[in-house]
Design a protein around this motif. Structure first.
Motif, mmCIF file in Angstrom:
data_model
loop_
_atom_site.group_PDB
_atom_site.id
_atom_site.type_symbol
_atom_site.label_atom_id
_atom_site.label_comp_id
_atom_site.label_asym_id
_atom_site.label_seq_id
_atom_site.Cartn_x
_atom_site.Cartn_y
_atom_site.Cartn_z
ATOM 1 N N VAL A 303 0.850 -1.188 0.000
ATOM 2 C CA VAL A 303 0.000 0.000 0.000
ATOM 3 C C VAL A 303 0.889 1.242 0.000
ATOM 4 O O VAL A 303 2.108 1.149 0.148
ATOM 5 C CB VAL A 303 -0.946 0.014 1.220
ATOM 6 C CG1 VAL A 303 -1.904 -1.157 1.168
ATOM 7 C CG2 VAL A 303 -0.140 -0.025 2.522
ATOM 8 N N PHE A 304 0.261 2.385 -0.162
ATOM 9 C CA PHE A 304 0.976 3.656 -0.264
ATOM 10 C C PHE A 304 0.432 4.606 0.792
ATOM 11 O O PHE A 304 -0.748 4.545 1.155
ATOM 12 C CB PHE A 304 0.772 4.230 -1.673
ATOM 13 C CG PHE A 304 1.385 5.591 -1.904
ATOM 14 C CD1 PHE A 304 2.755 5.793 -1.781
ATOM 15 C CD2 PHE A 304 0.594 6.674 -2.268
ATOM 16 C CE1 PHE A 304 3.328 7.040 -2.015
ATOM 17 C CE2 PHE A 304 1.148 7.922 -2.504
ATOM 18 C CZ PHE A 304 2.516 8.104 -2.381
ATOM 19 N N LEU A 305 1.288 5.493 1.295
ATOM 20 C CA LEU A 305 0.857 6.561 2.195
ATOM 21 C C LEU A 305 1.405 7.874 1.660
ATOM 22 O O LEU A 305 2.598 7.978 1.349
ATOM 23 C CB LEU A 305 1.380 6.347 3.613
ATOM 24 C CG LEU A 305 0.913 7.405 4.626
ATOM 25 C CD1 LEU A 305 -0.492 7.096 5.125
ATOM 26 C CD2 LEU A 305 1.880 7.509 5.804
ATOM 27 N N GLY A 306 0.518 8.853 1.528
ATOM 28 C CA GLY A 306 0.987 10.120 0.995
ATOM 29 C C GLY A 306 0.225 11.308 1.537
ATOM 30 O O GLY A 306 -0.816 11.174 2.181
ATOM 31 N N ASP A 307 0.783 12.486 1.257
ATOM 32 C CA ASP A 307 0.120 13.748 1.571
ATOM 33 C C ASP A 307 -0.885 14.067 0.468
ATOM 34 O O ASP A 307 -0.591 13.911 -0.720
ATOM 35 C CB ASP A 307 1.139 14.893 1.610
ATOM 36 C CG ASP A 307 2.131 14.770 2.741
ATOM 37 O OD1 ASP A 307 1.708 14.429 3.854
ATOM 38 O OD2 ASP A 307 3.331 14.999 2.510
ATOM 39 N N LEU A 308 -2.054 14.543 0.861
ATOM 40 C CA LEU A 308 -2.980 15.119 -0.115
ATOM 41 C C LEU A 308 -2.517 16.552 -0.337
ATOM 42 O O LEU A 308 -2.647 17.401 0.545
ATOM 43 C CB LEU A 308 -4.411 15.070 0.415
ATOM 44 C CG LEU A 308 -4.929 13.686 0.834
ATOM 45 C CD1 LEU A 308 -6.379 13.777 1.281
ATOM 46 C CD2 LEU A 308 -4.777 12.677 -0.289
ATOM 47 N N CYS A 309 -1.954 16.826 -1.514
ATOM 48 C CA CYS A 309 -1.204 18.077 -1.646
ATOM 49 C C CYS A 309 -1.680 19.004 -2.762
ATOM 50 O O CYS A 309 -1.229 20.155 -2.829
ATOM 51 C CB CYS A 309 0.287 17.767 -1.844
ATOM 52 S SG CYS A 309 0.668 16.880 -3.363
ATOM 53 N N ARG A 310 -2.578 18.557 -3.642
ATOM 54 C CA ARG A 310 -3.021 19.457 -4.710
ATOM 55 C C ARG A 310 -4.373 19.004 -5.233
ATOM 56 O O ARG A 310 -4.609 17.821 -5.437
ATOM 57 C CB ARG A 310 -2.008 19.462 -5.864
ATOM 58 C CG ARG A 310 -2.369 20.418 -7.002
ATOM 59 C CD ARG A 310 -1.278 20.430 -8.078
ATOM 60 N NE ARG A 310 -1.567 21.411 -9.115
ATOM 61 C CZ ARG A 310 -2.228 21.132 -10.241
ATOM 62 N NH1 ARG A 310 -2.654 19.893 -10.476
ATOM 63 N NH2 ARG A 310 -2.448 22.078 -11.140
ATOM 64 N N GLU A 311 -5.258 19.956 -5.469
ATOM 65 C CA GLU A 311 -6.530 19.661 -6.111
ATOM 66 C C GLU A 311 -6.515 20.194 -7.537
ATOM 67 O O GLU A 311 -5.871 21.197 -7.832
ATOM 68 C CB GLU A 311 -7.695 20.276 -5.338
ATOM 69 C CG GLU A 311 -7.662 21.784 -5.230
ATOM 70 C CD GLU A 311 -8.839 22.323 -4.439
ATOM 71 O OE1 GLU A 311 -9.660 23.043 -5.056
ATOM 72 O OE2 GLU A 311 -8.947 22.041 -3.233
ATOM 73 N N ASP A 312 -7.205 19.494 -8.412
ATOM 74 C CA ASP A 312 -7.277 19.896 -9.813
ATOM 75 C C ASP A 312 -8.735 19.821 -10.257
ATOM 76 O O ASP A 312 -9.292 18.719 -10.388
ATOM 77 C CB ASP A 312 -6.402 18.974 -10.666
ATOM 78 C CG ASP A 312 -6.260 19.469 -12.105
ATOM 79 O OD1 ASP A 312 -7.107 20.277 -12.548
ATOM 80 O OD2 ASP A 312 -5.316 19.040 -12.788
ATOM 81 N N GLU A 313 -9.339 20.987 -10.488
ATOM 82 C CA GLU A 313 -10.751 21.024 -10.846
ATOM 83 C C GLU A 313 -10.993 20.529 -12.263
ATOM 84 O O GLU A 313 -12.109 20.118 -12.606
ATOM 85 C CB GLU A 313 -11.289 22.449 -10.690
ATOM 86 C CG GLU A 313 -11.263 22.956 -9.257
ATOM 87 C CD GLU A 313 -11.761 24.389 -9.132
ATOM 88 O OE1 GLU A 313 -12.373 24.884 -10.101
ATOM 89 O OE2 GLU A 313 -11.532 25.001 -8.073
ATOM 90 N N THR A 314 -9.977 20.548 -13.112
ATOM 91 C CA THR A 314 -10.187 20.157 -14.510
ATOM 92 C C THR A 314 -10.540 18.680 -14.650
ATOM 93 O O THR A 314 -11.299 18.300 -15.555
ATOM 94 C CB THR A 314 -8.932 20.459 -15.359
ATOM 95 O OG1 THR A 314 -7.829 19.688 -14.872
ATOM 96 C CG2 THR A 314 -8.597 21.942 -15.310
#
Length: 441
Positions: A303-314
């Motif tokens: 599995v992976f663990l990461g930061d939620l770091c950017r949103e992209d509305e497109t």
């Protein structure tokens, strides 16, 4: 885990139809879980049930209880006396109207559910056959959730060092963690790990160096920092084996850079790829989140663990990133590659992009109300690395701005674990087994 199938029947109903459905159900269940334990025929009297369960080699950790016809509460009464484990209630649909009420199984379902509910027993139900796609999927989700619940009760998380400044959410109350999730902690001094690693001879760490060379593109096995990586992984694997660790929450910066002259990314990528998930920044609940998802997957994939770091509305996506990630989850077009840490310019770090596919994200969240499970269902998109390090874009279902707002307002932590597949139902049921609220997006 010991999964037990208990089919019960009142033989004055349509016993011939019930027998056929029993045979079909058992054959399907064995395809899903070959190790399932079952009687040779449906159980028609409480005495038959008692004879079956009293001769089990080990106590069940989960039960699939099928009412092939109507039965009252006489069977479930005996089970509740003995076991407090997740129960999956399975009943057949009534085959026709007019004439004989062949099975009357729904009446039995409600009678049994009433007894379980009144006695505080946790259960879920499905109406239909497991030889149908929906029934087979429900059984798989039940087995996944029960497996994860069982594994959590036996999980020891290795905690290496302390979390760095500003990462308060990485800590925990050990007693509350144990009481709520069954998880225990074992602490290690990171300086001791560094010292032990540097004393290892080549023969001791060669296997880990070879593993890294086989899985990590462009790794130079003669690089002193690649050797440090292999040495440290070897030390941690010894602790994993000796102390039965299922996951690790580890301090990373600044210690790896300042005291070990090495980046932590390669170390944590390799351990995680070898199915001992590691959460950086000493994030204990992050490590538990990773372990839960790996257990839901039957420990068949990292599995992976990461930061939620950017949103992209497109494309309605979230970018999830960290400076490490398991080699096997990388997109073959952008494979796990040896690099240097983007801030410190020290190796061995890992660059890569998550492979495309359906994913489930999870956070074992803790706030003033106690423990809570937060999950997000989405799709990892086939994109290149978003940043130096290991990253992916996850397209989600809720409008992205609304999702981020909800996460912020709920006080969700920045680290989320990720697994491939849809485990939303299993997470909902796991929350029920653990008596924890669940929020799903």
């Amino acid at each position: 885990m010991s999964l037990v199938y208990i089919p019960v029947v009142r033989r004055k109903f349509d016993a011939e139809l019930a027998q056929k459905r029993f045979e079909t159900t058992l054959a399907t269940l064995k395809l899903i879980e070959p190790a399932i334990v079952a009687p040779h025929e449906p159980l028609g009297e409480p005495a038959e049930l008692l004879n079956f369960i009293e001769n089990l080699d080990e106590e069940p950790t989960a039960i699939i209880f099928q009412q092939l016809t109507f039965t009252g509460q006489e069977f479930v009464t005996e089970l509740v006396k003995r076991y407090a484990v997740p129960v999956f209630l399975l009943i057949e649909k009534e085959p026709s109207v007019h004439g004989w009420l062949h099975l009357n199984a729904m009446t039995g379902l409600l009678s049994t559910a009433n007894y379980l509910h009144m006695h505080g027993q946790v259960y879920q139900e499905f109406i239909g056959g497991v030889d149908e796609d929906a029934g087979a999927q429900a059984v798989r989700q039940f087995i996944s959730s029960a497996q994860a619940y069982h594994d959590l009760q036996h999980l020891t998380v290795g905690v290496v060092g302390t979390f760095p400044p500003g990462f308060n959410f990485s800590g925990t109350d050990p007693q509350e963690l144990r009481a709520s999730l069954g998880v225990t902690l074992k602490h290690y001094a990171i300086d001791h790990a560094f010292q032990d690693a540097t004393t290892l001879a080549p023969a001791a760490y060669q296997a880990q160096l070879t593993y890294a060379e086989q899985h990590l593109k462009d790794l130079d096995p003669k690089d002193p920092r690649a050797i440090k990586m292999a040495q440290y992984v070897t030390v941690m694997q010894d602790h994993i084996h000796d102390d039965n660790l299922g996951a690790i929450a580890s301090r990373c910066w600044p210690d790896f850079f300042d005291k070990f002259d090495s980046a932590p990314g390669g170390v944590f990528s390799q351990l995680t790829n070898q199915k001992t998930p590691v959460a950086e920044e000493g994030d204990i609940h992050g490590a538990v989140s990773m372990y839960v998802l790996q257990a839901l997957k039957g420990h068949s994939e990292p599995v992976f663990l990461g930061d939620l770091c950017r949103e992209d509305e497109t494309d309605n996506s979230l970018t999830i990133w960290h400076d490490y990630g398991p080699y096997d989850l990388a997109n073959p077009d952008y494979p796990a590659t040896a690099g240097v840490h983007p801030n410190r310019k020290i190796g061995v770090s890992v660059d890569g992009s998550l492979k495309p596919g359906e994913v489930t994200l999870l956070r074992v969240h803790y706030d003033t109300d106690g423990y809570h499970l937060i999950s997000i269902h989405g799709k990892a998109l086939p994109v290149e690395n978003q940043y130096n390090g290991f990253s992916g874009k996850v397209q989600v279902e809720l409008p992205i701005n609304e999702l981020v707002h909800n996460l912020a307002q709920s006080g969700a932590e920045s680290h989320f674990a990720l697994v491939y597949g849809d485990y939303t139902t299993a997470i909902k049921w796991l929350g029920q087994w653990c008596h924890l609220p669940v929020t799903q997006y």
